[in-house]
Scaffold this motif. Structure first.
Motif, PDB file in Angstrom:
ATOM      1  N   VAL A   1       0.836  -1.205   0.000  1.00  0.00           N
ATOM      2  CA  VAL A   1       0.000   0.000   0.000  1.00  0.00           C
ATOM      3  C   VAL A   1       0.870   1.254   0.000  1.00  0.00           C
ATOM      4  O   VAL A   1       0.639   2.211  -0.765  1.00  0.00           O
ATOM      5  N   PHE A   2       1.897   1.281   0.854  1.00  0.00           N
ATOM      6  CA  PHE A   2       2.780   2.433   0.938  1.00  0.00           C
ATOM      7  C   PHE A   2       3.496   2.669  -0.398  1.00  0.00           C
ATOM      8  O   PHE A   2       3.575   3.806  -0.895  1.00  0.00           O
TER       9      PHE A   2
ATOM     10  N   ALA B   1      14.911   8.292  -1.859  1.00  0.00           N
ATOM     11  CA  ALA B   1      14.044   8.611  -0.715  1.00  0.00           C
ATOM     12  C   ALA B   1      13.077   7.472  -0.427  1.00  0.00           C
ATOM     13  O   ALA B   1      12.806   7.121   0.735  1.00  0.00           O
ATOM     14  N   TYR B   2      12.578   6.879  -1.504  1.00  0.00           N
ATOM     15  CA  TYR B   2      11.649   5.751  -1.317  1.00  0.00           C
ATOM     16  C   TYR B   2      12.338   4.583  -0.630  1.00  0.00           C
ATOM     17  O   TYR B   2      11.782   3.931   0.262  1.00  0.00           O
TER      18      TYR B   2
ATOM     19  N   SER C   1      11.039   3.372   2.901  1.00  0.00           N
ATOM     20  CA  SER C   1      10.487   2.012   2.999  1.00  0.00           C
ATOM     21  C   SER C   1      11.307   1.155   3.953  1.00  0.00           C
ATOM     22  O   SER C   1      10.768   0.335   4.705  1.00  0.00           O
ATOM     23  N   ALA C   2      12.650   1.365   3.932  1.00  0.00           N
ATOM     24  CA  ALA C   2      13.495   0.611   4.878  1.00  0.00           C
ATOM     25  C   ALA C   2      13.152   0.986   6.317  1.00  0.00           C
ATOM     26  O   ALA C   2      13.068   0.110   7.208  1.00  0.00           O
TER      27      ALA C   2
ATOM     28  N   ILE D   1       8.753  -4.500  11.637  1.00  0.00           N
ATOM     29  CA  ILE D   1       9.335  -5.768  12.098  1.00  0.00           C
ATOM     30  C   ILE D   1       9.768  -5.672  13.551  1.00  0.00           C
ATOM     31  O   ILE D   1       9.540  -6.591  14.348  1.00  0.00           O
ATOM     32  N   SER D   2      10.390  -4.541  13.946  1.00  0.00           N
ATOM     33  CA  SER D   2      10.841  -4.413  15.334  1.00  0.00           C
ATOM     34  C   SER D   2       9.656  -4.393  16.293  1.00  0.00           C
ATOM     35  O   SER D   2       9.722  -4.982  17.394  1.00  0.00           O
ATOM     36  N   THR D   3       8.557  -3.760  15.882  1.00  0.00           N
ATOM     37  CA  THR D   3       7.359  -3.745  16.723  1.00  0.00           C
ATOM     38  C   THR D   3       6.797  -5.151  16.892  1.00  0.00           C
ATOM     39  O   THR D   3       6.431  -5.575  18.006  1.00  0.00           O
TER      40      THR D   3
END
Length: 418
Positions: free
Chosen positions: A38-39, A71-72, A76-77, A84-86
């Motif tokens: 989506v992003f 920038a993307y 995105s990274a 993932i960390s959450t």
């Protein structure tokens, strides 16, 4: 069953985890991919449209597109790292909850919830290793400790009071028992000490010290409770090399200490097995003695010295079993009290005694009275008074002709409250 016995908060957390962590990795991957998709789609559409609308120079559009691509990549990274960390932080929290839950389960499995001491399960698992440990110039003993009269305290003061007394007793024992000796609570009012010693007098002296721990009373709820213990000793490998047998022999020795008057120490010997076997045989057959009409009440007359006439009777119970023969009352009454069979048996004796005296009154001996022995177990029944009044009403005997004689066991089972 295990979850239901855990603290509510830990219970709810573990249930949630068990229901939601079946496919944690796949759930995280799908959710992260969808958010990234989506992003990325929104970024491509809106960023290209914005560049074309704001910049007309083709060369500048190409430069901006390259910068937009970098920038993307960075954005995105950062987004993927955050997602993932959450997710893994939540998994880590879940793992911590599970770890804490496992610790709670271990505590419930191996430690007594009331006193915090190691429990029976831990003793059974520890026993073989303890016996097989090499210890130079030392032998090993099992000390079986039982609190005297705890049932009487529970029945008269309440189980909450009795539990508090058990906690206090555990504290005294724990303060005395030091390594390499080990203290366990089997449950109820029973404790076990795994002890080491050089010579037998040393272990008996240690048991005498345990008895002296209870010379001073316990102050509970403004009451001073004088409580004592009885201690049985079994020696490894003298009496047995089997852990279960050693525990049984120590228990038998403790029971013998109670038989000898309580508040004392007794070392196991093989001769103790005979009365234990006899009590077991008596207990097995006593259950059906009342139903099989094996019990009989004799009425011993009490003679008035002045008139030389019968003034009263005393009801005496006797038991004739087809297998055991005539069993003396001093043997089967104690078993009846331990098994609480004394309650229905005592009620039956009381009824027989009242009916007998009513018949005697009907024959013209209207001034005779009768006495019936009452056990401490009967006295502690909540409905004891109601039972006596009911039997008097059913038999038609006037209360003034009935005497209830309290047995000596009341004095033997007594304790001091100040």
């Amino acid at each position: 069953t295990i979850l239901s016995s855990m603290p509510k908060q830990t219970n709810r957390q573990l249930k949630f985890i068990l229901l939601t962590e079946r496919k944690p990795i796949s759930v995280i991957a799908v959710r992260t991919s969808l958010i990234y998709l989506v992003f990325g789609t929104l970024w491509v559409l809106f960023s290209d449209m914005a560049v074309q609308a704001l910049v007309s120079d083709i060369r500048l559009q190409n430069i901006i597109s390259i910068a937009k691509g970098f920038a993307y990549v960075f954005l995105s990274a950062a987004l993927i790292f955050f997602l993932i960390s959450t997710a893994f932080r939540k998994l880590s929290d879940s793992e911590q909850i599970i770890k804490e839950g496992k610790n709670d389960l271990k505590a419930m499995a191996y430690y007594d919830h009331l006193t915090g001491l190691s429990n029976r399960r831990k003793l059974i698992e520890r026993f073989p290793d303890y016996l097989n440990e090499a210890a130079k110039d030392t032998a090993k003993a099992i000390l079986f400790i039982d609190v005297d009269n705890i049932k009487l305290i529970n029945d008269t003061m309440g189980h909450v009071f009795g539990d508090e007394l058990i906690v206090r007793i555990a504290e005294r024992l724990h303060s005395f028992v030091s390594l390499p000796d080990e203290l366990y609570r089997l449950g109820g009012d029973e404790f076990v000490v795994l002890a080491r010693f050089g010579e037998i007098p040393q272990i008996t002296a240690k048991c005498d010290q345990i008895l002296r721990l209870f010379d001073s009373p316990f102050a509970i709820d403004k009451n001073l409770i004088h409580s004592t213990v009885s201690v049985g000793i079994a020696l490894y490998p003298i009496h047995s090399g089997d852990p279960n047998e050693l525990l049984k022999y120590a228990d038998i020795a403790m029971y013998q200490a109670k038989q000898n008057g309580k508040n004392r120490v007794c070392l196991f010997n093989a001769d103790m097995m005979s009365p234990i076997d006899e009590r077991m045989r008596i207990g097995e057959r006593l259950h059906d003695a009342l139903l099989n009409l094996e019990l009989e009440v004799f009425f011993q007359p009490q003679i008035c010295v002045a008139t030389r006439k019968i003034a009263s009777y005393e009801a005496l119970i006797r038991w004739n079993n087809p297998t055991l023969g005539n069993v003396p009352p001093d043997k089967f009454i104690a078993v009846a009290e331990e098994t609480h069979l004394i309650v229905p048996i005592g009620e039956w004796v009381l009824e027989q005694a009242c009916r007998f005296l009513v018949r005697m009154h009907g024959l013209g001996y209207g001034e005779l009275s009768i006495s019936v022995n009452v056990s401490i177990i009967q006295l502690l029944q909540e409905n004891f008074t109601a039972t006596v009044l009911r039997i008097l009403a059913e038999t038609g005997l006037k209360p003034k002709f009935l005497e209830l004689e309290i047995t000596e066991s009341v004095m033997m089972e007594s304790y001091t409250l100040i």
